[in-house]
Design a protein around this motif. Sequence first.
Motif: not given
Length: 918
Positions: A224-227, A237-242, A272-283, A285-289
């Motif tokens: 679950a996303a922090p929010e 973007r919460s679903d993007i984190y999950s 590229a995949l490692s970078t994408l996952l790191s961005q998706m898992l930003e705490k 939400p505005e920093k996620r895709p």
Amino acid sequence: MSPLDLYCATCGAANISDTPTCFACGNSLSDAEKNDEQATLPSSGTFLHNRYRLLSPVGEGGFAKVYRAEDTETKNIVAIKAIRLKSLSSQEIIDATDTYNREIRFGKALKHPALPALLDHFMDQDHWYLVASFIEGETLEAYQQRLSAGHLPIWEVLDIGVQICDVLSYLHSRQPPIIFRDVKPDNIMRTKNGHIYLVDFGIARQYRPGRHRDTQALGSPGYAAPEQYGTAQTTRRSDIYSLGATLRALLTGINPLEETEDTEQAATMPSALSTLLSQMLEKDPEKRPETIEIVKQRLESIAEKTGIALPHAQTFTQPASLLRSSSPAAPIFPPTAMPGSAAPSSGGSGWSKSALVSLALVVLVIVGGGISVFSMSHHSTIIDYEPVTRGETTPSLDPQSFVFSVGNSTEISNLDPATADVLSTQATSMLYAGLVQLDDSLQVKPQLASSWQQNADGTTWTFKLRPNLKFSDGSPLTSEDVAFSFDRALDPATHSPTASYALRAIKNADQRLNGSLSTLIGTSIIPSDPYTIEFITTGKVSFFLSALTNPSALVINKTSFEQHGTSLFTTYLKDGGTSGPFQLAYYQSSERLDLIPNPYYYGPKPQIRKVSFVYNGASYSSEQPTMTEISQRNIDQFKNNASFHQTAASEITYFAMNFRIKPFDNTKIRQAFALALDKELLTRISQGDVAFATNHIIPQGQKGYTPSLKGPDDTTSLKGNLIFAKELLQEGMKEEGINSSSQFPPVTFTFSSSGSEVIKREVSSAQQMWQNVLGVTVQLRDISYQDLINQLESKNTQAPQLWRSGWIADYPDPQDWTTLQFGQGSLYNRVNYGQNNSADAARQQQVQQMLQKADSMPDNEGRLRLYQDVEQKLVNDVAWIPIYQQQQSYLLQSKVHNFTLNGFNVVSPDNWAKITLS
């Protein structure tokens, strides 16, 4: 021990404390039924709903099981989730209700190849059931654990990720957007050929613009996303984190809660995949895709650049929704978590009590001899599109149109005015016209009829139709259509639930209803010329005009019905047949009902271009829906909102006592039972702010309502009169030769809860009040609503002694609330007022004679005063114990002008011409 872990073995009341005695009856709880994890659930081989045969359990935990079952009608294999109800606390019921409604709402509304189909839902006295597609496969969590490497290869993770992006994109594009909120390996099913299904909508929600945080913090730890834990509102973007957490767990084989700084090194992956996952898992939400579509594009780009083919990304087809199999397979309900729960993040086989799905709290009451949902969910919606036929793609909602949101668990499933239920009243009044209609003040006004008159002896009513009336297809509307519509409503083959009393005043209607007459046309329903129709009544009937406002008196197209039969009201209604201010544009009984103005309506045309009824519980926002029903659980959140409104509904909940069964043949004992109740407290306990306590039989907002009406103690108090109640009981017992409370005749309070903890709490509270104030022990008996109906209609010893029921007005006349309930020989005089051997029977019969006089009085003011006088006498005799009157609570956007609900919580037909939007 949780608050409701013990059920009293004596009275069955659910106890709310750890005391050694039952709060309801005072008996010891030593032999109480303890609700632990051994609670009984259906066993294999059981038949459910006269249709489903349980084959074998495929998942079990706590108070629920998931079964592989056979649908004996289709011979297909399905998955059935069964949930035991008895051990839920009040809060668990509320949470479970929300979850169950959400599962049903989304299951009906959403159609996507990666979403399994919800096929059915039903209940019995002890369980709730959901029936869904049986998917041949397993969860990604189980699949991953089965692999020797403990994790999935990159090509398969990318393929899964693109498939999940596709279904999340579908959910996020709904209006309003749907946020899944629980993407994790255990909620993703994989078939043997690699197709992916997203399952379990237990905590999904619709995005509400402007909200700062979610009502509840729900989600699975690690995924679950922090929010989701209350810091902000969940968004797309919460679903993007999950999804990011899920993809990384599949790649590494490491649970998110067990990750370390070296987690990503556990699996080789492109940078590229490692970078994408790191961005998706930003705490943050505005920093996620920004969107899931962007995530999908980047996953596809990574696959292309690394030379990985995605076998399912572009060729995803819907497999058979029901798979037959001789071997057990995983159902769409994951075995480690129930909808609405924060399940264990890995493995686990048990469900907590708070994880149970729930049953919508539908209160069933007796309505004119039938059963109806005790709700006034009359709403609608509007859209800008060309009319479409049933079965085509659901049109999108236009935010500039008028949108009525129907309650989450309800739908308008019937557009036949002769058989319309309470939920269909608003829709049928818009689609069909009657001879007369009701205005905002419940006054009878002309509609299809331009005028009418009653002959000198009062037994013949003659109506003149407006000239050049037409149906929505342009065909002429004549007196032949009017006569046909009335006669059809009385035809026993139609099974109209309201014609039996709304149209009973027509001469020989009883014989038409029982089938001994094949038609009344030409005898008591006479179309003398195309513009004139006469009705012969059973005598002087002053309430006849009011009764003609009932939906069973609305006019349909005779020619269309003779051509299509009852399918006219579903498949063919768009082609013609409506006579009201609107016509049908789109109809999907479990989704939407869209209406557009009828160009052939005789009167002023609606200014709003389209109206729709939506059943998915759409969220209230600045754009849509325009009107939203507010439930009891949400009323505190909105009642201070400038858009919040309440109107009194024509619905009374009451307790009734049978004059033919002791001790309730004694008026003083009846008064004692009435005055021992604190109605304000009872209402607050069970209804909160969606109802108000009352002493009235004729409800507020109805013609004949008396603000100064008094209770049996000659006061307007709603809190009871405890001292006087005790005195009356002693006097009544003395009259009956009862020397002490120990000799008091047994009293049983019969009710139908249909699994509702609200009703159980209400009757248990009344039971305790009678015990505390009068010292009388009242046993509770919870039976099915059909059994209650059968017993109420019984005139023998099976008839209930004391019971809970309710009444909803069918037409706006005091006769509906008085003579129909307590008149001599009335089918609905189930308390046997004036039809008993009590000492007061003769006086009650005099009151019935007053009712007969009022029913035929031509002087409207005089008859209303007589009904009001009778109502006070009925209250003094405790013909009913009225408890509370329902209210319709709703939000209405400020852009709406000239919108008014009348006392039936319906917009008057011709008022649609006045309603505008800013």
